[in-house]
Write a protein that holds these residues in place. Sequence first.
Motif, PDB file in Angstrom:
ATOM      1  N   VAL A   1       0.863  -1.189   0.000  1.00 42.09           N
ATOM      2  CA  VAL A   1       0.000   0.000   0.000  1.00 42.09           C
ATOM      3  C   VAL A   1       0.900   1.240   0.000  1.00 42.09           C
ATOM      4  O   VAL A   1       1.773   1.379   0.852  1.00 42.09           O
ATOM      5  N   PHE A   2       0.653   2.115  -0.979  1.00 44.60           N
ATOM      6  CA  PHE A   2       1.526   3.287  -1.124  1.00 44.60           C
ATOM      7  C   PHE A   2       0.937   4.550  -0.489  1.00 44.60           C
ATOM      8  O   PHE A   2       1.666   5.453  -0.140  1.00 44.60           O
ATOM      9  N   THR A   3      -0.408   4.624  -0.402  1.00 45.49           N
ATOM     10  CA  THR A   3      -1.011   5.824   0.203  1.00 45.49           C
ATOM     11  C   THR A   3      -2.096   5.421   1.199  1.00 45.49           C
ATOM     12  O   THR A   3      -2.742   4.374   1.028  1.00 45.49           O
ATOM     13  N   ALA A   4      -2.296   6.257   2.221  1.00 45.00           N
ATOM     14  CA  ALA A   4      -3.308   5.963   3.244  1.00 45.00           C
ATOM     15  C   ALA A   4      -4.698   5.891   2.609  1.00 45.00           C
ATOM     16  O   ALA A   4      -5.562   5.129   3.058  1.00 45.00           O
TER      17      ALA A   4
ATOM     18  N   MET B   1       4.438   3.278  10.200  1.00 48.07           N
ATOM     19  CA  MET B   1       5.429   2.576   9.357  1.00 48.07           C
ATOM     20  C   MET B   1       5.892   3.469   8.216  1.00 48.07           C
ATOM     21  O   MET B   1       7.078   3.502   7.881  1.00 48.07           O
ATOM     22  N   ALA B   2       4.941   4.210   7.621  1.00 48.52           N
ATOM     23  CA  ALA B   2       5.286   5.062   6.479  1.00 48.52           C
ATOM     24  C   ALA B   2       6.230   6.180   6.923  1.00 48.52           C
ATOM     25  O   ALA B   2       7.183   6.524   6.222  1.00 48.52           O
TER      26      ALA B   2
ATOM     27  N   GLY C   1       9.176   4.755   5.257  1.00 43.03           N
ATOM     28  CA  GLY C   1       8.758   5.133   3.905  1.00 43.03           C
ATOM     29  C   GLY C   1       7.737   4.144   3.357  1.00 43.03           C
ATOM     30  O   GLY C   1       7.377   3.172   4.023  1.00 43.03           O
ATOM     31  N   VAL C   2       7.270   4.431   2.127  1.00 42.46           N
ATOM     32  CA  VAL C   2       6.305   3.519   1.515  1.00 42.46           C
ATOM     33  C   VAL C   2       7.014   2.641   0.490  1.00 42.46           C
ATOM     34  O   VAL C   2       8.097   3.001   0.039  1.00 42.46           O
TER      35      VAL C   2
END
Lengths: 82, 348
Positions: free
Chosen positions: B147-150, B189-190, B194-195
């Motif tokens: 998953v790259f964005t919330a 975590m992000a 990072g993502v």
Amino acid sequence: MHIKSDVAISDSGFVFVPATGESFTVNPIGAAIIHMLKENKSVEEVSKQIFENYKTDMATVEKDMNDFVAMLKQYSLIDTND
Amino acid sequence: MTKQILTIAVTGLNAIDSPGPGVPVIRGLKEAKAFNARIIGLSYESLEPGIYMHELVDKTYQIPYPSSGVEVLFERLKYIHNQEKLDVIIPNFDAEMFSFIKLASELKSMGVHTFLPTAEQFEERQKMNLPDFGKKYDITVPASEAVFTAGKLAEVLKEFEFPVVVKGKFYDAKIVYNYEQALSAFNDMAAKWGVPVILQEFVRGTEFDVTGLGDGKGNTVAAVLMRKQYITDKGKAWGGIAITDEKLLKLTKHFIKETKWGGGFELEFMKDKEGEFYLMEINPRIPAWVYLAVGVGQNIPEALTLLALGEKVKPYTSYESGKMFIRYSWDMIVELKEFEMISTTGEL
């Protein structure tokens, strides 16, 4: 019904399972039972031996043996291929 | 016959509640039968305990963080090599592996040897690539999604059943039971790593770990199996026991054979109640519990060093199961002068 061949038991009643790293402690009668089961004796033969060696009645031996064997199964110490 | 002296640089000298593998790797190197090791520590921060362990580490140099870029690291390594004439470097952090893999050939042309997975091997075992990795090499892995964005979190969560494991790109994992917890873990975590952040199917069971060494041609040089017995709140083993399990050893050999893995590694498995092993994670470096492997008869740091130097290594085929490791912490008394030295000059 057999104890798994890799299960190790010491004279002091310390049981070690190399495949999982688990260890258990059993009292002298428990250790005697596991030793006998490892020698491929049947549950009936082990019960008879316990009855002959200890001051008890057969009904108590059978009940306790059932409980103990159930515990051995629960902790996966019994070979399921039997 | 006197043993040759090798100068070996080692990273990962930290020893917080999630300890680095540097110190145990050095202990293995110090016990090597094939050579005597002169150890050069490579540190990132002035408070890494290994810097001050003079009985294990002969000299330490600070190196730049991976975020500074490969070129900056290379310049620093060139300087250290000029001073110390390094034979081998053993990097021990996931986050720095990429830089060292990139620099491997340049380092070799300078006479500094490494023994690392290839860039491709490193990339395909990344957490976010685990499902494809499992498919490619026929290894059971839990379902996972990057998953790259919330904003995408809720959508991706629909593919999973709670609880779900939320994993950081490099480190950290949290079990979450609802969307709110997942969002909070995602943000944590992000921010830290990072993502992408990885969502992974929760597999209920017992964790087993393997550390080993592949020769890069598909052969297993070393493999030791361990079950954690005492786990910290970060999920790290504070005590563990060497075990034997034919199925798990076969799986490990399958992993090495199929991927032709070169270098040290740690495989994290979960065994469910049906006895099925799920490969949860592949760490492309030696783990912090490697001294257990040394203690039961497989000196992975020594074998890795010899492979780095292009020497033939006889594979280890057995070890003593039933031996345990129990970790402990120990307060060292350090002179301010030493702290000053590493902090101001970057050397000690």
